[in-house]
Design an enzyme around this catalytic site. Structure first.
Site, PDB file in Angstrom:
ATOM      1  CD  GLU A  15     -12.046   0.161  -0.047  1.00 44.87           C
ATOM      2  OE1 GLU A  15     -11.034  -0.476   0.239  1.00 44.87           O
ATOM      3  OE2 GLU A  15     -12.974   0.365   0.752  1.00 44.87           O
TER       4      GLU A  15
ATOM      5  NE  ARG B  26      -3.524  -2.099   2.864  1.00 46.63           N
ATOM      6  CZ  ARG B  26      -4.570  -2.057   3.661  1.00 46.63           C
ATOM      7  NH1 ARG B  26      -4.816  -0.983   4.381  1.00 46.63           N
ATOM      8  NH2 ARG B  26      -5.374  -3.080   3.766  1.00 46.63           N
TER       9      ARG B  26
END
Lengths: 175, 468
Positions: free
Chosen positions: B162, B95
């Protein structure tokens, strides 16, 4: 306790004007972790209690934490939060950095220390093995540890006691 | 944070990454051909069908480091939990683009990762894994700069992604500027818009949960509505807006209803917008009966609020990442959202309507200053700089985070300190009235902690009656 404003309590800036004499605590969230809510609330609680907090916030590289310690004299403790389960992986360079920078300040780690809902109980010992001094299982322990460190420091600084600046970590609240 | 990627080279940059890491780079035309040829229903297909039938889809979060274990996990959630949509939850290192670290761990200690390292395993293995399931996959992560991951997602044959330029910056990055993350995510939306022109509809889910703790509904919806408008401008045709369960039924149903009314007001008619409920994202109860009651409350909320999808929690939430069986149990429990029996519950319609009107007007008050400046990236960035847009407990240190939320006596989330939010006196009066009592001051840590832990309060289970 003196009056403290909302801004001062919730101040998240890295470099605050530090009052002389107040105990300094460095807070950070582990290098891969961004869970800052507990970090911010604990920082605010410490400020209300009269500590000077340097909060490095989310995803802080370990080296930045140690260099911050190095650039401030008289830091009472470094506390690192880790909620995402990567504590051991995030702190794996701690032995090297502690040796390189000759870190003498206690290091406290708390949070959810491994992935998975079922823990085998070895997480704390593994972190101690790489140089963490205190493992928290409850945030209230944190304030107790800081109080104890502060008291130990005050005692050791009294000339009549002839104390040193070393803390006996083993005798305190480590779990 | 942030890679040096030219705006027109999102896919090429991923090819370069593959070359540098010794994996075969995808060919863009082949990837698009693959997406067009997928035989299974897409997330957009499922959302559309669920909305027309009035169903609530259930999707778990899930991600582990090793690919065989990930495949097994998805198989379990699919075959035993009957998850409608599967998830690849990405690990924390990927991430934040700590790519050397994740590469090392994915190779040597995959079990230690808290999610699936898609970039390390690569698009080919991921495509192969996802192709073995009938249910489509979504990538859920938390990346302020998602471009490599998005290209890898597309190459893997996945069309649900997302995040957004605000909702994946504010809770997930200390120092990525708002302008930078808006630009990174604009590239994702532009690419999604281009795919839509080729009849490949990417579901773009926006993360209204934000920092996950005591988020006032108006803030969750204002932030996601900004992202939705920006995405629609780039040609995105499927937008899911996720709202986090507060625990107060009236407020939550009102907020979910607002997603639809706001979308109608601000999005073009050819954009499909779906309300999504995230079951409670704050501190969960430890005791199983309380945790499962909270999950059931989420299911009821999703049904009454006409959510198209719910992201489920599990009874192990308080302890960490759940076992696959606990996740199966959470999915099955959440599927009770589709039981008509919940329609027998009395619904506080007056309360819901009052909350809904209030939330809607608050979102308008938050959006008005930046809408006046055509919702430009500069206007949005400036609004955060002045505190006119703000999020409690932001990880990003450039935000004011001067807004202090609080729970009312009935558990609703309101605002006790408005910071610089541009609210009218009427709105401020509403929040003060809901909170009833003024906090002594914003440094009342005990009160804030109590509000955070509100739903984690444990009660003693009543012994089940024994049948004789």
């Amino acid at each position: 306790m003196s009056e403290i404003s909302k801004l001062e309590v919730w101040q998240t800036a890295t470099h605050l004007e530090l009052d002389k004499g107040a105990p300094i605590v460095i807070l950070a969230v582990a290098p891969s972790d961004v869970h800052v809510v507990a970090n911010q609330i604990i920082a605010a609680q410490l400020r209300v209690k009269g500590y000077k907090v340097i909060n490095l916030g989310a995803a802080t590289p370990l080296q930045e934490v140690i260099e911050t310690w190095q650039s401030h004299s008289d830091v009472l403790a470094i506390a690192i939060g880790s909620v995402n389960g990567h504590a051991l992986q995030d702190l794996c360079d701690l032995p090297k950095l502690k040796q390189l920078y000759q870190v003498t300040c206690p290091i406290i780690v708390g949070g959810n220390l491994s992935i998975g809902a079922e823990k085998d109980g070895s997480e704390g010992q593994k972190l101690k093995d790489i140089g963490v001094d205190y493992i928290l299982t409850d945030v209230t322990q944190f304030f107790d540890i800081l109080d104890q460190l502060k008291n130990s420091k005050n005692r050791s600084e009294r000339p009549s006691h002839g104390g040193t600046h070393e803390f006996d970590h083993a005798q305190s609240l480590a779990v | 944070m942030g890679l040096d990627i030219q705006s027109d080279a999102l896919f090429d940059q991923y090819r370069t990454y593959c070359q540098q890491t010794g994996t075969e780079p995808p060919i863009e035309t082949e990837a698009i051909h693959y997406l067009k040829g997928l035989k299974t229903l897409s997330v957009h297909d499922l959302l559309t069908a669920a909305r027309s039938k009035g169903d609530v889809l259930v999707q778990p979060r899930c991600g582990v480091g090793e690919i065989a274990a990930m495949t097994q996990l998805l198989e379990t959630l699919s075959s035993k939990g009957h998850a409608d949509i599967l998830t690849l939850t990405i690990d924390a290192y990927t991430r934040l683009l700590q790519l050397e670290k994740v590469s090392d761990l994915a190779t040597n200690e995959p079990d230690s990762l808290n999610g699936f390292p898609l970039l390390s395993h690569g698009w080919q293995k991921t495509r192969q894994m996802c192709a073995s399931f009938n249910a489509p996959c979504q990538v859920r992560h938390g990346s302020p700069d998602p471009r490599l991951l998005f290209a890898a997602t597309v190459a893997s044959g996945i069309t649900s992604f997302e995040g957004g330029g605000l909702s994946y910056n504010i809770p997930y990055s200390k120092d990525t500027s708002i302008k930078d993350s808006l630009r990174y995510w604009q590239e994702v939306d532009t690419y999604s818009g281009n795919l839509a022109k080729q009849n490949i509809i990417v579901d773009r889910e926006l993360f209204g949960t934000l920092t996950a703790v005591l988020i006032p509904p108006c803030i969750a919806l204002a932030i996601t509505m900004i992202e939705a408008i920006l995405a629609a401008r780039e040609g995105v045709k499927c937008i899911s807006i996720a709202y986090p369960q507060s625990g107060n039924l009236s407020q939550d149903v009102a907020a979910l209803n607002c997603v639809t009314t706001l979308a109608r007001a601000f999005l073009p008619p050819d954009v499909d917008c779906f309300p999504v409920l995230h079951q409670f994202m704050g501190v969960f109860p430890q005791a199983r009966h309380n945790a499962e009651a909270l999950i059931v409350l989420g299911s009821i909320t999703a049904r009454l609020g006409n959510a198209t999808k719910v992201i489920n929690k599990t009874y192990q939430e308080a302890a960490g990442i759940p076992s696959s069986q606990a996740n199966v149990d959470g999915i099955l429990l959440s599927k009770t959202a589709n039981s008509w029996l919940y329609d027998l519950l009395p619904v506080p319609i007056d309360q819901i309507e009052e909350e809904q009107a209030q939330i809607y007007s608050e979102v308008l008050e938050l959006l008005a200053p930046i809408l006046d400046r055509d919702l430009s990236h500069d206007a949005i960035s400036d609004a955060f700089a002045t505190g006119e847009l703000d999020v409690p407990f932001s990880a990003n240190s450039s935000l004011h985070s001067a807004v202090i939320p609080a729970r009312s006596s009935s558990g609703g989330i309101y605002i006790s300190d408005f910071g610089n939010l541009p609210f009218s006196e009427k709105t401020k009066a509403f929040h003060r009235a809901r909170l009833n009592t003024e906090r002594s001051d914003a440094t009342d840590m005990a009160a804030i902690s109590r509000d955070i832990l509100y739903l984690a309060t444990e009660t003693t289970a009543t012994a089940a009656p024994q049948l004789s």
